[in-house]
Motif scaffolding. Structure first.
Motif, PDB file in Angstrom:
ATOM      1  N   TRP A 175       0.814  -1.216   0.000  1.00 57.66           N
ATOM      2  CA  TRP A 175       0.000   0.000   0.000  1.00 57.66           C
ATOM      3  C   TRP A 175       0.846   1.265   0.000  1.00 57.66           C
ATOM      4  CZ3 TRP A 175      -5.238   1.109  -0.291  1.00 57.66           C
ATOM      5  CH2 TRP A 175      -6.058  -0.011  -0.481  1.00 57.66           C
ATOM      6  N   LEU A 176       1.886   1.288   0.799  1.00 55.60           N
ATOM      7  CA  LEU A 176       2.753   2.470   0.824  1.00 55.60           C
ATOM      8  C   LEU A 176       3.444   2.656  -0.530  1.00 55.60           C
ATOM      9  CD1 LEU A 176       3.932   4.796   2.495  1.00 55.60           C
ATOM     10  CD2 LEU A 176       5.760   3.237   3.215  1.00 55.60           C
ATOM     11  N   SER A 177       3.847   1.559  -1.154  1.00 60.02           N
ATOM     12  CA  SER A 177       4.488   1.644  -2.473  1.00 60.02           C
ATOM     13  C   SER A 177       3.526   2.205  -3.513  1.00 60.02           C
ATOM     14  CB  SER A 177       4.980   0.263  -2.917  1.00 60.02           C
ATOM     15  OG  SER A 177       6.002  -0.214  -2.063  1.00 60.02           O
ATOM     16  N   ALA A 178       2.297   1.667  -3.548  1.00 62.14           N
ATOM     17  CA  ALA A 178       1.308   2.166  -4.502  1.00 62.14           C
ATOM     18  C   ALA A 178       0.999   3.639  -4.244  1.00 62.14           C
ATOM     19  CB  ALA A 178       0.041   1.326  -4.417  1.00 62.14           C
ATOM     20  N   TRP A 179       0.857   3.995  -2.979  1.00 58.55           N
ATOM     21  CA  TRP A 179       0.554   5.378  -2.598  1.00 58.55           C
ATOM     22  C   TRP A 179       1.664   6.325  -3.057  1.00 58.55           C
ATOM     23  CZ3 TRP A 179      -3.410   7.972  -0.070  1.00 58.55           C
ATOM     24  CH2 TRP A 179      -3.104   9.210   0.483  1.00 58.55           C
ATOM     25  N   TYR A 180       2.901   5.980  -2.735  1.00 57.80           N
ATOM     26  CA  TYR A 180       4.010   6.862  -3.085  1.00 57.80           C
ATOM     27  C   TYR A 180       4.135   7.002  -4.601  1.00 57.80           C
ATOM     28  CZ  TYR A 180       8.500   9.215  -2.862  1.00 57.80           C
ATOM     29  OH  TYR A 180       9.506  10.150  -2.989  1.00 57.80           O
ATOM     30  N   CYS A 181       4.033   5.883  -5.317  1.00 56.50           N
ATOM     31  CA  CYS A 181       4.201   5.926  -6.772  1.00 56.50           C
ATOM     32  C   CYS A 181       3.119   6.758  -7.453  1.00 56.50           C
ATOM     33  CB  CYS A 181       4.197   4.508  -7.340  1.00 56.50           C
ATOM     34  SG  CYS A 181       5.711   3.590  -7.024  1.00 56.50           S
TER      35      CYS A 181
ATOM     36  N   LEU B 173       7.705   0.041 -10.684  1.00 56.72           N
ATOM     37  CA  LEU B 173       7.589  -0.232  -9.257  1.00 56.72           C
ATOM     38  C   LEU B 173       8.307  -1.515  -8.871  1.00 56.72           C
ATOM     39  CD1 LEU B 173       4.391   0.170  -7.128  1.00 56.72           C
ATOM     40  CD2 LEU B 173       5.817  -1.835  -6.875  1.00 56.72           C
ATOM     41  N   ALA B 174       8.299  -2.523  -9.763  1.00 52.68           N
ATOM     42  CA  ALA B 174       8.891  -3.814  -9.405  1.00 52.68           C
ATOM     43  C   ALA B 174       9.262  -4.576 -10.672  1.00 52.68           C
ATOM     44  CB  ALA B 174       7.917  -4.639  -8.563  1.00 52.68           C
ATOM     45  N   ASN B 175      10.045  -5.622 -10.488  1.00 56.77           N
ATOM     46  CA  ASN B 175      10.356  -6.546 -11.575  1.00 56.77           C
ATOM     47  C   ASN B 175      10.228  -7.969 -11.051  1.00 56.77           C
ATOM     48  OD1 ASN B 175      11.429  -8.161 -13.608  1.00 56.77           O
ATOM     49  ND2 ASN B 175      12.975  -6.658 -14.201  1.00 56.77           N
ATOM     50  N   VAL B 176       8.977  -8.420 -10.910  1.00 56.47           N
ATOM     51  CA  VAL B 176       8.755  -9.782 -10.430  1.00 56.47           C
ATOM     52  C   VAL B 176       8.990 -10.800 -11.537  1.00 56.47           C
ATOM     53  CG1 VAL B 176       7.134  -9.024  -8.665  1.00 56.47           C
ATOM     54  CG2 VAL B 176       6.259  -9.693 -10.907  1.00 56.47           C
ATOM     55  N   ALA B 177       9.107 -10.326 -12.785  1.00 53.52           N
ATOM     56  CA  ALA B 177       9.407 -11.234 -13.886  1.00 53.52           C
ATOM     57  C   ALA B 177      10.837 -11.771 -13.795  1.00 53.52           C
ATOM     58  CB  ALA B 177       9.205 -10.525 -15.223  1.00 53.52           C
ATOM     59  N   LEU B 178      11.694 -11.051 -13.060  1.00 48.26           N
ATOM     60  CA  LEU B 178      13.099 -11.436 -12.885  1.00 48.26           C
ATOM     61  C   LEU B 178      13.800 -11.641 -14.221  1.00 48.26           C
ATOM     62  CD1 LEU B 178      12.882 -13.887  -9.846  1.00 48.26           C
ATOM     63  CD2 LEU B 178      13.340 -11.435  -9.876  1.00 48.26           C
ATOM     64  N   GLU B 179      13.517 -10.754 -15.149  1.00 45.66           N
ATOM     65  CA  GLU B 179      14.184 -10.750 -16.448  1.00 45.66           C
ATOM     66  C   GLU B 179      14.404  -9.301 -16.850  1.00 45.66           C
ATOM     67  OE1 GLU B 179      10.406 -11.055 -19.501  1.00 45.66           O
ATOM     68  OE2 GLU B 179      11.137 -12.924 -18.624  1.00 45.66           O
ATOM     69  N   PRO B 180      15.357  -9.031 -17.734  1.00 45.27           N
ATOM     70  CA  PRO B 180      15.636  -7.638 -18.096  1.00 45.27           C
ATOM     71  C   PRO B 180      14.402  -6.933 -18.651  1.00 45.27           C
ATOM     72  CG  PRO B 180      17.390  -9.073 -18.882  1.00 45.27           C
ATOM     73  CD  PRO B 180      16.289  -9.970 -18.389  1.00 45.27           C
TER      74      PRO B 180
ATOM     75  N   GLY C 246      11.603   5.525 -11.710  1.00 44.12           N
ATOM     76  CA  GLY C 246      11.976   4.346 -10.941  1.00 44.12           C
ATOM     77  C   GLY C 246      11.584   4.487  -9.485  1.00 44.12           C
ATOM     78  N   PHE C 247      11.370   3.335  -8.847  1.00 44.55           N
ATOM     79  CA  PHE C 247      10.955   3.340  -7.446  1.00 44.55           C
ATOM     80  C   PHE C 247      11.515   2.113  -6.749  1.00 44.55           C
ATOM     81  CE2 PHE C 247       8.080   1.611  -4.231  1.00 44.55           C
ATOM     82  CZ  PHE C 247       8.008   2.664  -3.337  1.00 44.55           C
TER      83      PHE C 247
ATOM     84  N   ASP D 286      10.959   9.782   4.935  1.00 44.55           N
ATOM     85  CA  ASP D 286      10.343   9.382   6.204  1.00 44.55           C
ATOM     86  C   ASP D 286       8.927   8.898   5.886  1.00 44.55           C
ATOM     87  OD1 ASP D 286       9.054   9.192   8.670  1.00 44.55           O
ATOM     88  OD2 ASP D 286      10.106  10.911   9.513  1.00 44.55           O
ATOM     89  N   PRO D 287       8.651   7.604   6.053  1.00 48.60           N
ATOM     90  CA  PRO D 287       7.359   7.050   5.623  1.00 48.60           C
ATOM     91  C   PRO D 287       6.209   7.314   6.569  1.00 48.60           C
ATOM     92  CG  PRO D 287       8.663   5.332   6.631  1.00 48.60           C
ATOM     93  CD  PRO D 287       9.533   6.569   6.622  1.00 48.60           C
ATOM     94  N   ARG D 288       6.471   7.905   7.740  1.00 50.47           N
ATOM     95  CA  ARG D 288       5.452   7.914   8.784  1.00 50.47           C
ATOM     96  C   ARG D 288       4.218   8.735   8.429  1.00 50.47           C
ATOM     97  NH1 ARG D 288       9.352   9.128  13.840  1.00 50.47           N
ATOM     98  NH2 ARG D 288      10.363  10.373  12.204  1.00 50.47           N
ATOM     99  N   ALA D 289       4.369   9.885   7.814  1.00 51.60           N
ATOM    100  CA  ALA D 289       3.197  10.706   7.488  1.00 51.60           C
ATOM    101  C   ALA D 289       2.303   9.989   6.484  1.00 51.60           C
ATOM    102  CB  ALA D 289       3.636  12.057   6.943  1.00 51.60           C
ATOM    103  N   ASP D 290       2.896   9.369   5.481  1.00 51.90           N
ATOM    104  CA  ASP D 290       2.103   8.645   4.491  1.00 51.90           C
ATOM    105  C   ASP D 290       1.447   7.418   5.099  1.00 51.90           C
ATOM    106  OD1 ASP D 290       2.489  10.327   2.298  1.00 51.90           O
ATOM    107  OD2 ASP D 290       4.386   9.386   1.776  1.00 51.90           O
ATOM    108  N   LEU D 291       2.171   6.705   5.964  1.00 53.62           N
ATOM    109  CA  LEU D 291       1.577   5.530   6.614  1.00 53.62           C
ATOM    110  C   LEU D 291       0.408   5.926   7.511  1.00 53.62           C
ATOM    111  CD1 LEU D 291       4.322   2.972   7.744  1.00 53.62           C
ATOM    112  CD2 LEU D 291       2.277   2.545   6.370  1.00 53.62           C
ATOM    113  N   ARG D 292       0.546   7.034   8.223  1.00 50.87           N
ATOM    114  CA  ARG D 292      -0.555   7.505   9.071  1.00 50.87           C
ATOM    115  C   ARG D 292      -1.796   7.807   8.234  1.00 50.87           C
ATOM    116  NH1 ARG D 292       3.575  10.790  11.476  1.00 50.87           N
ATOM    117  NH2 ARG D 292       4.278   9.885  13.460  1.00 50.87           N
TER     118      ARG D 292
END
Length: 332
Positions: free
Chosen positions: A127-133, A243-250, A267-268, A279-285
């Motif tokens: 959730w924090l990753s999606a929010w920040y991106c 956001l991610a590379n779950v494919a684990l390929e270039p 990139g993220f 500081d992630p705290r404000a977004d997490l709150r």
């Protein structure tokens, strides 16, 4: 204390329940008694030894958890013993597949009373990753069209809701008819079953849905060949967030796919972001408050005991889950 440890890199079978000494809160740290720990694809990468900040075995995986404050170290203010909290790992903590963890105070946030600990444990990574991106990097908002890939995953289902609540028109992509329909329940304007639109057909379908224009924002949570398609699906002046590379390929980048569009690639990586001062705290709150007041719904699909971490990883890697998998550690 009980924990699940990795003594060597490998498959889910290397996740072994063990007894280890209790950690102690040092200066600037909070000792958290863990009730629930989220399971993420990054955990599987750590386990297999391909994550860039995995460290060396033996190690305890787990990057997010919720529980109660068991003790506070010197210099810690604003948190008290017994307080309900959510915590995330910035790369320095020992990991949350355990009954206790000593966490830097900057990674710990108090929770609203209305938010249960199992749900809270699912917030700090996906959730924090999606929010920040979407909110900080891409600035997705009213009038934007946002493509979310792997929309039935934990981060995908979060992204669909965050973008839709911000006023964007969301196109949710998922790998089966069932997953696409499920992702659509979170506010998507349109859905695409990518199993019915493989390869170039996916790009053509996204362009059809967007009237040939493409998307203002493409949130790519897959990488590899999917990233090349993201560059073709973005609109002129749009933003592709890696956001991610779950494919684990270039992830192939052909400048002809985005250069003429004046598009941006953003990139993220959450751990590195924190190392460089975030500081992630404000977004997490804010996320916790929005989940507590039911602005967002966190779909926790599977809850397994800590000792069944292996089964949790097996389910994750089969991509059987829709939404989050959580390990029940202590009393929630």
């Amino acid at each position: 204390m009980r924990a699940v440890r990795i003594d060597k890199f490998g498959g889910p079978e290397v996740l072994v329940p063990v007894e280890v000494p209790d950690p102690v809160a040092g200066p600037g740290e909070v000792l958290v008694r863990i009730a629930a720990a989220g399971v993420n694809r990054a955990d599987a990468l750590v386990r297999s030894g391909v994550y860039h900040r995995a460290g060396r075995p033996p190690l305890i995986p787990g990057a997010e958890a919720a529980g109660t404050v068991a003790a506070v170290g010197d210099g810690v203010t604003g948190l008290e013993v017994g307080q309900r909290v959510v915590a995330l790992d910035a790369g320095a903590a020992p990991g949350f597949y355990a009954e206790l963890a000593a966490v830097p105070v900057g990674q710990v946030v108090a929770l609203p009373d209305a938010l249960d600990l199992t749900t809270a444990a699912a917030l700090p990574i996906a959730w924090l990753s999606a929010w920040y991106c979407l909110r900080h990097l891409a600035g997705a908002g009213k009038g934007d069209t946002v493509v979310v890939k792997a929309a039935a995953s934990g981060v995908g289902s979060a992204a669909v809701q965050i973008a839709a609540e911000a006023g964007a028109r969301v196109v949710a992509l998922a790998g089966s008819p069932e997953k696409a329909a499920w992702a659509g329940e979170f506010g998507a304007y349109a859905t695409v079953d990518t199993s019915a639109y493989p390869g170039d057909a996916e790009v053509e379908e996204v362009l059809r849905i967007t009237g040939g224009r493409g998307a203002d924002v493409v949130l790519d949570t897959v990488g590899g060949s999917a990233f090349a398609r993201s560059l073709r699906e973005v609109a002129h002046g749009g933003r592709v967030v890696a956001l991610a590379n779950v494919a684990l390929e270039p992830s192939t980048v052909d400048t002809r796919d985005f250069y003429p569009k004046n598009a941006s690639i953003l990139g993220f990586q959450l751990t590195n972001l924190q190392i460089h001062g975030y500081d992630p705290r404000a977004d997490l709150r804010e996320l916790a408050e929005r989940v507590a007041d039911r602005t967002y719904r966190v779909p926790v699909e599977t809850v397994l005991p800590l000792e069944e971490a292996r089964a949790a990883h097996e389910r994750l890697e089969r991509r059987d889950n829709r939404g989050k998998i959580v390990l029940a550690v202590g009393e929630a």
